[in-house]
Design an enzyme around this catalytic site. Structure first.
Site, mmCIF file in Angstrom:
data_model
loop_
_atom_site.group_PDB
_atom_site.id
_atom_site.type_symbol
_atom_site.label_atom_id
_atom_site.label_comp_id
_atom_site.label_asym_id
_atom_site.label_seq_id
_atom_site.Cartn_x
_atom_site.Cartn_y
_atom_site.Cartn_z
ATOM 1 C CD GLU A 176 15.958 176.715 -32.052
ATOM 2 O OE1 GLU A 176 15.952 177.213 -30.904
ATOM 3 O OE2 GLU A 176 16.978 176.212 -32.562
ATOM 4 C CE1 TYR A 250 23.755 175.113 -34.007
ATOM 5 C CE2 TYR A 250 21.517 174.741 -33.226
ATOM 6 C CZ TYR A 250 22.444 175.527 -33.900
ATOM 7 O OH TYR A 250 22.051 176.721 -34.455
ATOM 8 C CD GLU A 301 19.096 177.732 -35.780
ATOM 9 O OE1 GLU A 301 19.712 177.347 -34.736
ATOM 10 O OE2 GLU A 301 18.189 178.582 -35.767
ATOM 11 C CD GLN A 355 24.402 182.245 -35.712
ATOM 12 O OE1 GLN A 355 24.701 183.436 -35.846
ATOM 13 N NE2 GLN A 355 23.470 181.874 -34.857
#
Length: 519
Positions: A176, A250, A301, A355
């Site tokens: 990131e 996300y 992610e 996670q």
């Protein structure tokens, strides 16, 4: 009232082989993921293997996790690997500046993570520090892990108990870097990547796959500008330095992780399914610069991210940072996402849900001596047969039941194409492996059961086995008091098959159907 929805399976239209790495996991030094979710230390009264929780190992082993990413996340770009090697009593205590200014003991470091990975049978994937460390630090970490010959770093590894090199294949060059990894522009990061990658060497027997920081969600400009800079703004094309390119995505809603309306259920599933447009959108830009697809697309992610704090979580007595309960709704998002990944088997190489334990959309929740499996855990169990299979085209002719209407307007406007939020009553994917056809399907409607009409083109299947994941309440979750409220059904055998099959899907359910394929 039950409705009839239809899907068509096309074995004659293969997509690509499903990489097992799309079932990858992610474990960061965040909240209670590592301590005590993974590591309790060698002095703990809890059953453990070299400090790693035995109940966690036993719960995760059946999933045969293919790859595990560590130590972050944002933590990676403030992590100095030397803090986590050598005798634990001599390791420095640091401040976890990204996640709550928590104390970081460094008791769980390189050797402990690799021990954990190997006990699970997972390939390790390291995220290297680009944001706050010099290139020499990453260079040394790779040599420490991978060099089999004689050097000071290899000797230090041996003195710390590892006679043979670890042969770590996957190395992230930062994380990131558009935000917590240094607030760089794509051009700045491209220059940093090229510099750091220069010193990440392939030692004999240990070839590195260097993974570049990709975009946040729908930031298509990051992808274009990074690839353009790497290919066109140097004396030579630097794309040969890049083996992987990792995006993040996300989804979440503004409400509680456990208390939501039917409309909020549909909103989250629509947002989850929007990853379809994100994967295909970024790959199409990459193809302009890399038409042979030598650079692998990764989503390292992904998952649901609900508000934390009062009202956002609901696990009794548990207050870890970014801990969120995990319901049937989250399971449906996971299933929709894995179906998208199967349907993009030709363009997606790896993915890592966030996670592993106790944080965000985790597989396990642990507290004291208790360890439970979440609904999302059961999705990964249900989808295991897809791995290594040949994905085939599945056409859903089901009606559209949501356009993400519950999202606030400013959130919906983030999607460049509103159709990316269109959610059908039924979504799914299918693969063929060793003569067996495996189909997974999600009934996305929170209250309405479906009779699924499955048409199989140019083939037949028989000896069907059906497994279902659902519950009696769309808010159902597994807790320490009720650890098995959401779990897979026992397999049900069916003599139906042929070219047309009717299958009953309860409301808010995920099913897997497997059958022998024949002409």
């Amino acid at each position: 009232m039950e409705t009839v929805q239809r899907v068509v399976l096309l074995p004659e239209e293969p997509i690509g082989q499903v990489s097992p790495y799309i079932h990858g996991q992610f474990s960061e030094h965040l909240g209670d993921c590592i301590y005590p979710g993974t590591f309790v230390g060698t002095e703990s009264p809890l059953p453990h293997t070299r400090g790693i929780r035995q109940d966690v190992l036993e719960a995760l082993r059946p999933l045969e996790i293919p790859v595990l990413r560590w130590p972050g996340g944002c933590f990676a770009d403030n992590y100095h690997w030397r803090d986590g090697i050598g005798p634990r009593e001599q390791r420095p205590t640091r401040v976890n500046t990204y996640w709550g200014m928590a104390e970081e003991s460094n008791a769980f470091g390189t050797h402990e993570f690799l021990d954990f990975s190997r006990q699970l049978g997972a390939e390790p994937y390291f995220a290297g520090n680009v944001g706050s460390a010099a290139p020499s630090e990453l260079r040394d970490w790779v040599e420490y892990c991978n060099f089999a010959g004689n050097s000071a770093l290899a000797a230090e590894r041996r003195s710390n108990g590892a006679a043979e090199p670890f042969k770590v294949q996957f190395w992230g060059i930062g994380n990131e870097n558009w935000s917590c990894g240094g607030n760089m522009s794509p051009e700045e990061y491209a220059a940093a990547f090229a510099r750091y990658r220069t010193y990440v060497f392939n030692y004999p027997g240990s070839e590195v796959q260097a993974i570049a920081c990709g975009p946040n969600s729908r930031d298509f400009a990051w992808t274009r500008r990074f690839f353009d800079t790497m290919k066109n703004h140097h004396t030579s094309c630097r794309l040969k330095q890049v083996q992987g390119f990792a995006a993040h995505y996300y989804c979440g809603t503004t409400g509680s992780s456990t208390e939501y309306t039917d409309s909020q259920w549909l909103e989250l599933l629509a947002r989850g399914y929007a990853i379809d447009g994100i994967v295909s959108g970024h790959r199409s830009i990459m193809d302009e610069f890399d038409p042979n697809r030598r650079v692998k697309l990764i989503v390292d992610e992904w998952g649901t991210w609900h508000p934390s704090g009062p009202g956002g979580t609901s696990l009794e007595g548990f207050h870890g940072i970014y801990m969120q309960q995990n319901t049937l709704r989250d399971a449906c998002v996971a299933a929709l996402t894995l179906d998208v990944f199967n349907n993009h088997a030709d363009i997606l190489y790896m993915a890592n849900i966030a996670q592993l334990i106790n944080v965000l959309q985790s597989l396990l929740l642990v507290e004291d001596d208790k360890c439970i499996k979440t609904p999302t855990y059961h999705v990964f169990d249900l989808y295991k047969p897809h791995r290594h299979g040949q994905a085939i085209r599945l056409i859903s002719q089901a009606e559209t039941i949501s356009h993400g209407e519950a999202s606030e307007e400013h959130c919906r406007s983030c999607y460049t194409d509103q159709r990316t939020l269109d959610l059908q009553a039924v979504h799914g994917s299918a693969t063929i492996k060793d003569g067996v056809l495996c189909m997974t399907v999600v009934n996305t409607h929170p209250t309405q059961p479906v009779e699924l009409d499955v048409e199989l083109r140019q083939a037949n299947w028989s000896e069907l086995e059906i497994v279902t994941l659902t519950a009696d309440d769309i808010h159902a979750c597994n807790t320490f008091a009720e650890p098995e409220r959401v779990q897979l059904s026992a397999p049900r055998r069916s003599s139906d098959g042929g070219k047309h099959t009717r299958i009953q899907l309860p409301a808010a359910s995920i099913i897997r159907v497997m059958g022998t394929l024949h002409a």
